[in-house]
Design a protein around this motif. Structure first.
Motif, PDB file in Angstrom:
ATOM      1  N   ALA A 180       5.694   7.467   8.351  1.00  0.00           N
ATOM      2  CA  ALA A 180       6.707   8.529   8.373  1.00  0.00           C
ATOM      3  C   ALA A 180       6.193   9.776   9.084  1.00  0.00           C
ATOM      4  O   ALA A 180       6.979  10.536   9.667  1.00  0.00           O
ATOM      5  N   HIS A 181       4.871   9.981   9.030  1.00  0.00           N
ATOM      6  CA  HIS A 181       4.263  11.130   9.697  1.00  0.00           C
ATOM      7  C   HIS A 181       3.797  10.799  11.119  1.00  0.00           C
ATOM      8  O   HIS A 181       3.067  11.589  11.735  1.00  0.00           O
ATOM      9  N   GLY A 193      18.626  23.511  12.437  1.00  0.00           N
ATOM     10  CA  GLY A 193      19.747  24.042  11.677  1.00  0.00           C
ATOM     11  C   GLY A 193      20.204  23.014  10.660  1.00  0.00           C
ATOM     12  O   GLY A 193      19.430  22.589   9.795  1.00  0.00           O
ATOM     13  N   THR A 194      21.425  22.550  10.770  1.00  0.00           N
ATOM     14  CA  THR A 194      21.955  21.542   9.844  1.00  0.00           C
ATOM     15  C   THR A 194      22.021  20.151  10.490  1.00  0.00           C
ATOM     16  O   THR A 194      22.643  19.243   9.956  1.00  0.00           O
ATOM     17  N   THR A 195      21.364  20.003  11.643  1.00  0.00           N
ATOM     18  CA  THR A 195      21.390  18.737  12.375  1.00  0.00           C
ATOM     19  C   THR A 195      20.037  18.045  12.318  1.00  0.00           C
ATOM     20  O   THR A 195      18.984  18.703  12.377  1.00  0.00           O
ATOM     21  N   ILE A 196      20.054  16.732  12.236  1.00  0.00           N
ATOM     22  CA  ILE A 196      18.816  15.948  12.238  1.00  0.00           C
ATOM     23  C   ILE A 196      18.369  15.745  13.684  1.00  0.00           C
ATOM     24  O   ILE A 196      19.039  15.073  14.478  1.00  0.00           O
ATOM     25  N   VAL A 197      17.247  16.347  14.024  1.00  0.00           N
ATOM     26  CA  VAL A 197      16.677  16.199  15.368  1.00  0.00           C
ATOM     27  C   VAL A 197      15.919  14.881  15.472  1.00  0.00           C
ATOM     28  O   VAL A 197      16.012  14.160  16.465  1.00  0.00           O
ATOM     29  N   SER A 198      15.131  14.570  14.445  1.00  0.00           N
ATOM     30  CA  SER A 198      14.440  13.280  14.396  1.00  0.00           C
ATOM     31  C   SER A 198      14.329  12.841  12.941  1.00  0.00           C
ATOM     32  O   SER A 198      14.339  13.667  12.022  1.00  0.00           O
ATOM     33  N   ILE A 199      14.203  11.531  12.744  1.00  0.00           N
ATOM     34  CA  ILE A 199      14.159  10.965  11.400  1.00  0.00           C
ATOM     35  C   ILE A 199      13.317   9.698  11.436  1.00  0.00           C
ATOM     36  O   ILE A 199      13.442   8.893  12.370  1.00  0.00           O
ATOM     37  N   ARG A 200      12.454   9.530  10.456  1.00  0.00           N
ATOM     38  CA  ARG A 200      11.623   8.337  10.347  1.00  0.00           C
ATOM     39  C   ARG A 200      11.677   7.847   8.899  1.00  0.00           C
ATOM     40  O   ARG A 200      11.508   8.648   7.969  1.00  0.00           O
ATOM     41  N   VAL A 201      11.879   6.557   8.730  1.00  0.00           N
ATOM     42  CA  VAL A 201      11.898   5.937   7.399  1.00  0.00           C
ATOM     43  C   VAL A 201      11.043   4.678   7.448  1.00  0.00           C
ATOM     44  O   VAL A 201      11.231   3.826   8.328  1.00  0.00           O
ATOM     45  N   ALA A 202      10.105   4.554   6.519  1.00  0.00           N
ATOM     46  CA  ALA A 202       9.242   3.375   6.443  1.00  0.00           C
ATOM     47  C   ALA A 202       9.258   2.836   5.017  1.00  0.00           C
ATOM     48  O   ALA A 202       9.305   3.603   4.043  1.00  0.00           O
ATOM     49  N   ALA A 262       3.301  -0.941  -6.112  1.00  0.00           N
ATOM     50  CA  ALA A 262       4.708  -0.644  -5.842  1.00  0.00           C
ATOM     51  C   ALA A 262       5.553  -1.906  -5.781  1.00  0.00           C
ATOM     52  O   ALA A 262       5.176  -2.885  -5.139  1.00  0.00           O
ATOM     53  N   VAL A 263       6.685  -1.878  -6.462  1.00  0.00           N
ATOM     54  CA  VAL A 263       7.715  -2.900  -6.268  1.00  0.00           C
ATOM     55  C   VAL A 263       8.419  -2.619  -4.941  1.00  0.00           C
ATOM     56  O   VAL A 263       8.726  -3.527  -4.174  1.00  0.00           O
ATOM     57  N   VAL A 264       8.650  -1.340  -4.679  1.00  0.00           N
ATOM     58  CA  VAL A 264       9.139  -0.846  -3.385  1.00  0.00           C
ATOM     59  C   VAL A 264       8.557   0.543  -3.188  1.00  0.00           C
ATOM     60  O   VAL A 264       8.453   1.322  -4.143  1.00  0.00           O
ATOM     61  N   GLY A 265       8.177   0.857  -1.973  1.00  0.00           N
ATOM     62  CA  GLY A 265       7.760   2.208  -1.621  1.00  0.00           C
ATOM     63  C   GLY A 265       8.538   2.653  -0.401  1.00  0.00           C
ATOM     64  O   GLY A 265       8.898   1.837   0.454  1.00  0.00           O
ATOM     65  N   ALA A 266       8.815   3.957  -0.303  1.00  0.00           N
ATOM     66  CA  ALA A 266       9.549   4.483   0.850  1.00  0.00           C
ATOM     67  C   ALA A 266       8.978   5.831   1.259  1.00  0.00           C
ATOM     68  O   ALA A 266       8.766   6.707   0.418  1.00  0.00           O
ATOM     69  N   GLY A 267       8.712   5.969   2.553  1.00  0.00           N
ATOM     70  CA  GLY A 267       8.279   7.244   3.115  1.00  0.00           C
ATOM     71  C   GLY A 267       9.281   7.692   4.166  1.00  0.00           C
ATOM     72  O   GLY A 267       9.679   6.891   5.019  1.00  0.00           O
ATOM     73  N   SER A 268       9.713   8.938   4.080  1.00  0.00           N
ATOM     74  CA  SER A 268      10.703   9.465   5.023  1.00  0.00           C
ATOM     75  C   SER A 268      10.270  10.822   5.548  1.00  0.00           C
ATOM     76  O   SER A 268       9.595  11.586   4.843  1.00  0.00           O
ATOM     77  N   SER A 269      10.658  11.110   6.766  1.00  0.00           N
ATOM     78  CA  SER A 269      10.436  12.445   7.326  1.00  0.00           C
ATOM     79  C   SER A 269      11.619  12.823   8.214  1.00  0.00           C
ATOM     80  O   SER A 269      12.295  11.940   8.771  1.00  0.00           O
ATOM     81  N   VAL A 270      11.856  14.097   8.317  1.00  0.00           N
ATOM     82  CA  VAL A 270      12.920  14.614   9.186  1.00  0.00           C
ATOM     83  C   VAL A 270      12.431  15.866   9.892  1.00  0.00           C
ATOM     84  O   VAL A 270      11.531  16.556   9.421  1.00  0.00           O
ATOM     85  N   VAL A 271      13.025  16.112  11.031  1.00  0.00           N
ATOM     86  CA  VAL A 271      12.926  17.415  11.690  1.00  0.00           C
ATOM     87  C   VAL A 271      14.352  17.907  11.863  1.00  0.00           C
ATOM     88  O   VAL A 271      15.196  17.203  12.439  1.00  0.00           O
ATOM     89  N   LEU A 272      14.626  19.090  11.311  1.00  0.00           N
ATOM     90  CA  LEU A 272      15.978  19.646  11.357  1.00  0.00           C
ATOM     91  C   LEU A 272      16.075  20.748  12.397  1.00  0.00           C
ATOM     92  O   LEU A 272      15.151  21.553  12.572  1.00  0.00           O
ATOM     93  N   ALA A 312       0.832  -1.208   0.000  1.00  0.00           N
ATOM     94  CA  ALA A 312       0.000   0.000   0.000  1.00  0.00           C
ATOM     95  C   ALA A 312       0.861   1.250   0.000  1.00  0.00           C
ATOM     96  O   ALA A 312       1.867   1.331   0.706  1.00  0.00           O
ATOM     97  N   ASP A 313       0.440   2.252  -0.784  1.00  0.00           N
ATOM     98  CA  ASP A 313       1.216   3.490  -0.861  1.00  0.00           C
ATOM     99  C   ASP A 313       1.008   4.381   0.359  1.00  0.00           C
ATOM    100  O   ASP A 313       1.919   5.108   0.760  1.00  0.00           O
ATOM    101  N   THR A 314      -0.192   4.348   0.944  1.00  0.00           N
ATOM    102  CA  THR A 314      -0.465   5.302   2.019  1.00  0.00           C
ATOM    103  C   THR A 314       0.240   4.942   3.323  1.00  0.00           C
ATOM    104  O   THR A 314       0.577   5.825   4.111  1.00  0.00           O
ATOM    105  N   ILE A 315       0.485   3.644   3.564  1.00  0.00           N
ATOM    106  CA  ILE A 315       0.921   3.231   4.901  1.00  0.00           C
ATOM    107  C   ILE A 315       2.334   3.713   5.239  1.00  0.00           C
ATOM    108  O   ILE A 315       2.553   4.265   6.335  1.00  0.00           O
ATOM    109  N   PRO A 316       3.355   3.541   4.371  1.00  0.00           N
ATOM    110  CA  PRO A 316       4.668   4.085   4.727  1.00  0.00           C
ATOM    111  C   PRO A 316       4.649   5.596   4.960  1.00  0.00           C
ATOM    112  O   PRO A 316       5.365   6.107   5.835  1.00  0.00           O
ATOM    113  N   ALA A 317       3.837   6.306   4.179  1.00  0.00           N
ATOM    114  CA  ALA A 317       3.744   7.756   4.366  1.00  0.00           C
ATOM    115  C   ALA A 317       3.119   8.091   5.718  1.00  0.00           C
ATOM    116  O   ALA A 317       3.573   8.995   6.423  1.00  0.00           O
ATOM    117  N   LEU A 318       2.063   7.365   6.090  1.00  0.00           N
ATOM    118  CA  LEU A 318       1.454   7.576   7.404  1.00  0.00           C
ATOM    119  C   LEU A 318       2.447   7.267   8.524  1.00  0.00           C
ATOM    120  O   LEU A 318       2.526   7.990   9.520  1.00  0.00           O
TER     121      LEU A 318
END
Length: 288
Positions: free
Chosen positions: A130-131, A206-215, A194-204, A122-128
Motif C-alpha cells: 500500500a505504501h 481536496g475531495t478527489t482521490i488522486v491515487s489509491i492502493r489496496v492490497a 490473519a484470516v484476512v489482512g488489508a492495507g490501503s493508501s490514498v492521496v487526496l 504476513a501482516d507487513t506485506i500488504p502494508a508495504l
C-alpha cells in the motif's frame, strides 16, 4: 537439530559470496524469529546460516520528507514504529508492524525477514504494498530493485535467486493529502495469524482521490494487489469506497481452512478494504 555452520557477514559482498557458494543449502538470518523456529522443528535444514545483522547496509533506518524512507532488512519492528517522524508519515506501516508477534518478538523480528518468509498471511506485506515499497536486492550480478507487490511468487517463495539477499526496503516520501491504514481479522487473540489482512493508501486532492492502493493478505497464494485504477479521479466518498470493496472481493481468491471459509474471507476482504480506506481518508484529511 541439523548441524550447520554460522557466519556473521560484515559486508554485502561477503554475504553474497557465501550465499552463492552454498546455494540452496544456505539461509539468511536477519531477525531469526521465523528461521530459528523452522530449523529447530526440522522444517529447514541449512548447512550454512549467514547472519546479516552486522552489515551496515541492513541496519539503515532513515527518513526525510524529501527522499522518503529506507528500512534495512535487519531493522527490527520496534525501531520503526518507535520513531515519531516515521510513525507520523507512514501510519499504515505502524498499524502492521505493531502486529508482528508480541512486544518481545518485535524487539527482534525484522520487516525484511517477514517479507522474505513470504507468508501469504504476513501482516507487513500488504502494508508495504500500500505504501508502494521497493525491495533492494544484492546478488552476484550486483544490485536490483523489485516492487514488493511483485516480490512473493507463492507460499514461502519469492524472487530471490541463488546468492541474492534482501538488503533494504525503500518507500517514497508521502505527498500532501496522503493517508494509509492496515487492518486484519483474527478469530481470537490467541490465533495470531490473519484470516484476512488489508492495507490501503490514498492521496487526496481536496475531495478527489488522486491515487489509491489496496492490497490483501491471506486470500491467495501471495498477497494481492487490487486493481483500483478506475477509482482515481473519483470523489472520496462512500460510493467510491464501496466500489473499492467490491473490487477487493472480486480480486480475492481464498481457500477454506481451519481459520476461515472461502465465503467468509471474500466477505472480509470487502469489509476490511472499506474500513481501511475510511481510515486512510480520515488520516489524509488530518482527522485521525
Amino acid at each position: 537439530m541439523h548441524a550447520f555452520d554460522y557466519v556473521a557477514a560484515q559486508t554485502v559482498q561477503e554475504a553474497v559470496s557465501l550465499l552463492a557458494e552454498k546455494g540452496d543449502a544456505a539461509r539468511v538470518l536477519a531477525g531469526g524469529t521465523d528461521l530459528i523456529v523452522q530449523v529447530r522443528e526440522g522444517r529447514r535444514s541449512p548447512d550454512l546460516i549467514v547472519d546479516v545483522k552486522t552489515i551496515p547496509d541492513t541496519n539503515v533506518l532513515s527518513y526525510s520528507p524529501q527522499s522518503g524512507l529506507t528500512i534495512g532488512a535487519a531493522v527490527p519492528c520496534y525501531r520503526i514504529y518507535g520513531d515519531e517522524a516515521i510513525a507520523a508519515a507512514y501510519p499504515g506501516l505502524v498499524d502492521a508492524f505493531s502486529l508482528v508477534g508480541g512486544t518481545q518478538i518485535q524487539g527482534r523480528a525484522s520487516v525484511g525477514g517477514n517479507l522474505c518468509n513470504s507468508s501469504p498471511a504476513a501482516d507487513t506485506i500488504p502494508a508495504l504494498m500500500a505504501h508502494n515499497a521497493m525491495a533492494v536486492i544484492a546478488g552476484p550480478g550486483g544490485t536490483r530493485e523489485v516492487a514488493v507487490a511483485d516480490f512473493c511468487t507463492g507460499p514461502g517463495r519469492n524472487v530471490l535467486q541463488n546468492g541474492e539477499f534482501l538488503v533494504s526496503l525503500t518507500m517514497p516520501a508521502p505527498p500532501a493529502g496522503f493517508g494509509a491504514c492496515y487492518l486484519r481479522f483474527i478469530p481470537r487473540n490467541e490465533m495470531d495469524i490473519a484470516v484476512v489482512g488489508a492495507g490501503s493508501s490514498v492521496v487526496l486532492g481536496g475531495t478527489t482521490i488522486v491515487s489509491i492502493r489496496v492490497a490483501l493478505g491471506a486470500v491467495g497464494p501471495t498477497p494481492i494487489m487490487v486493481d483500483t485504477s478506475a477509482l482515481e479521479g473519483q470523489p472520496a466518498n462512500e460510493a467510491t469506497i464501496n466500489m473499492a470493496a467490491e473490487a477487493a472481493m472480486a480480486a480475492a481468491s481464498p481457500i477454506s481452512d481451519m481459520r476461515g471459509t472461502v465465503e467468509q474471507r471474500r466477505h472480509l476482504s470487502g469489509v476490511l478494504t472499506r474500513r481501511t480506506l475510511q481510515q486512510a481518508i480520515a488520516r489524509a484529511n488530518g482527522e485521525a
